[in-house]
Design a protein around this motif. Structure first.
Motif, PDB file in Angstrom:
ATOM      1  N   THR A 162     -23.391  24.000  30.120  1.00 23.88           N
ATOM      2  CA  THR A 162     -22.228  23.341  30.714  1.00 23.88           C
ATOM      3  C   THR A 162     -22.397  23.193  32.217  1.00 23.88           C
ATOM      4  OG1 THR A 162     -20.813  24.247  28.966  1.00 23.88           O
ATOM      5  CG2 THR A 162     -19.711  23.479  30.956  1.00 23.88           C
ATOM      6  N   VAL A 163     -22.914  24.215  32.861  1.00 25.70           N
ATOM      7  CA  VAL A 163     -23.175  24.136  34.305  1.00 25.70           C
ATOM      8  C   VAL A 163     -24.158  23.007  34.601  1.00 25.70           C
ATOM      9  CG1 VAL A 163     -24.156  25.358  36.284  1.00 25.70           C
ATOM     10  CG2 VAL A 163     -22.623  26.563  34.709  1.00 25.70           C
ATOM     11  N   SER A 164     -25.199  22.893  33.783  1.00 27.91           N
ATOM     12  CA  SER A 164     -26.183  21.827  33.984  1.00 27.91           C
ATOM     13  C   SER A 164     -25.576  20.454  33.749  1.00 27.91           C
ATOM     14  CB  SER A 164     -27.382  22.036  33.047  1.00 27.91           C
ATOM     15  OG  SER A 164     -28.085  23.211  33.384  1.00 27.91           O
ATOM     16  N   LEU A 165     -24.781  20.310  32.691  1.00 27.10           N
ATOM     17  CA  LEU A 165     -24.105  19.036  32.443  1.00 27.10           C
ATOM     18  C   LEU A 165     -23.242  18.635  33.639  1.00 27.10           C
ATOM     19  CD1 LEU A 165     -22.795  19.291  28.767  1.00 27.10           C
ATOM     20  CD2 LEU A 165     -24.507  17.679  29.611  1.00 27.10           C
ATOM     21  N   ARG A 166     -22.509  19.604  34.167  1.00 26.61           N
ATOM     22  CA  ARG A 166     -21.610  19.314  35.295  1.00 26.61           C
ATOM     23  C   ARG A 166     -22.413  18.823  36.509  1.00 26.61           C
ATOM     24  NH1 ARG A 166     -19.334  24.103  35.722  1.00 26.61           N
ATOM     25  NH2 ARG A 166     -17.844  23.597  34.066  1.00 26.61           N
ATOM     26  N   ALA A 167     -23.540  19.459  36.745  1.00 30.08           N
ATOM     27  CA  ALA A 167     -24.360  19.080  37.900  1.00 30.08           C
ATOM     28  C   ALA A 167     -24.939  17.671  37.743  1.00 30.08           C
ATOM     29  CB  ALA A 167     -25.483  20.097  38.093  1.00 30.08           C
ATOM     30  N   LYS A 168     -25.367  17.333  36.534  1.00 25.51           N
ATOM     31  CA  LYS A 168     -26.033  16.052  36.322  1.00 25.51           C
ATOM     32  C   LYS A 168     -25.063  14.890  36.095  1.00 25.51           C
ATOM     33  CE  LYS A 168     -29.823  15.568  36.296  1.00 25.51           C
ATOM     34  NZ  LYS A 168     -30.729  15.293  37.445  1.00 25.51           N
TER      35      LYS A 168
END
Length: 247
Positions: A162-168
């Motif tokens: 989820t953190v990665s999705l938010r960043a991208k």
């Protein structure tokens, strides 16, 4: 995330947290699609709610996710919010060799399922106004319960994903994480009446309050989950782990 006027897909919508979120969002003026493996449970969620639409989906089945993604977009082209809520929790003894079927099912449903479903819908979501993905994780993403080692690991992985999705996807799709504490649902046998667990209605009330803020927080947290969520940052990880080891 805007509070009304959405078309929201909720997996695991046949019971527990998924069912109650579906009812609350419906009553706020959203169209809600509830997805899950059991048609009768989905029908119970939808009963008496004109804009809740049940659709069968097995999130553990790659081919069924592909089929479902085409079907849901054909039926609801305005879909703009995905809520990855479906999950299972199994107690495990990881101290010796064992049957790994429960472990594999937990990973398929809790981790691979939401990643695959998000992947199947993300290009559509990016083209929608006010798009959001909401991933339901757990306080055990931050401090594991050793008796549910695989469940805890899948939720930790979903937090990281989820953190990665938010960043991208910043500026394209809003990415929100709901991390529940121990809630009185039937996630495990007898859990819906277990003392010390947060009543489901109270959890939903506090969770929905966060969605009514002008800006939805990246992590939607109730007070009950902060002991686990902040344990490492506050130097209490070992204390928290000692607590979860008792269950």
């Amino acid at each position: 995330m805007k509070i009304s006027g959405n078309t929201i897909l909720i997996t695991g919508g046949g019971s527990g947290i998924g069912r109650e979120l579906a009812h609350r969002w419906h009553d706020l003026g959203n169209t809600v699609i509830v997805a899950g493996r059991t048609e009768s449970a989905l029908a119970e969620t939808a009963a008496g709610h004109a804009n809740i639409h049940p659709m069968v989906l097995d999130v553990a089945d790659t081919a069924d996710i592909a089929r479902f993604a085409k079907a849901v977009l054909a039926a609801h082209p305005g879909l703009n919010v995905l809520v990855n809520n479906a999950g299972i929790m199994r107690f495990e003894d990881i101290t010796g060799a064992r049957d790994l079927d429960d472990m594999e099912a937990t990973i398929a449903i809790n981790l691979l399922g939401p990643i695959r479903l998000t992947d199947a819908l993300i290009d559509h979501l990016k083209a929608q106004d006010d798009a959001a993905v909401v991933n339901v994780t757990s306080g055990l993403a931050f401090v594991p319960m050793p008796r549910t080692a695989t469940y805890s690991a899948t939720k930790a992985a979903m937090h990281s994903y989820t953190v990665s999705l938010r960043a991208k996807l910043e500026g394209k799709v809003e990415i929100i994480e709901i991390a529940p504490p121990a809630v009185q649902t039937e996630l495990t046998p007898g859990q819906s009446t277990r003392e010390g667990y947060m009543p489901l209605g109270q959890f939903i009330d506090e969770t929905m309050q966060s969605f009514e803020w002008e800006e939805t927080p990246a992590e939607v947290l109730t007070d009950n989950v902060l002991f686990l969520r902040n344990a490492e940052a506050e130097g209490r990880f070992d204390e928290a782990l000692e607590m979860t080891k008792q269950f």
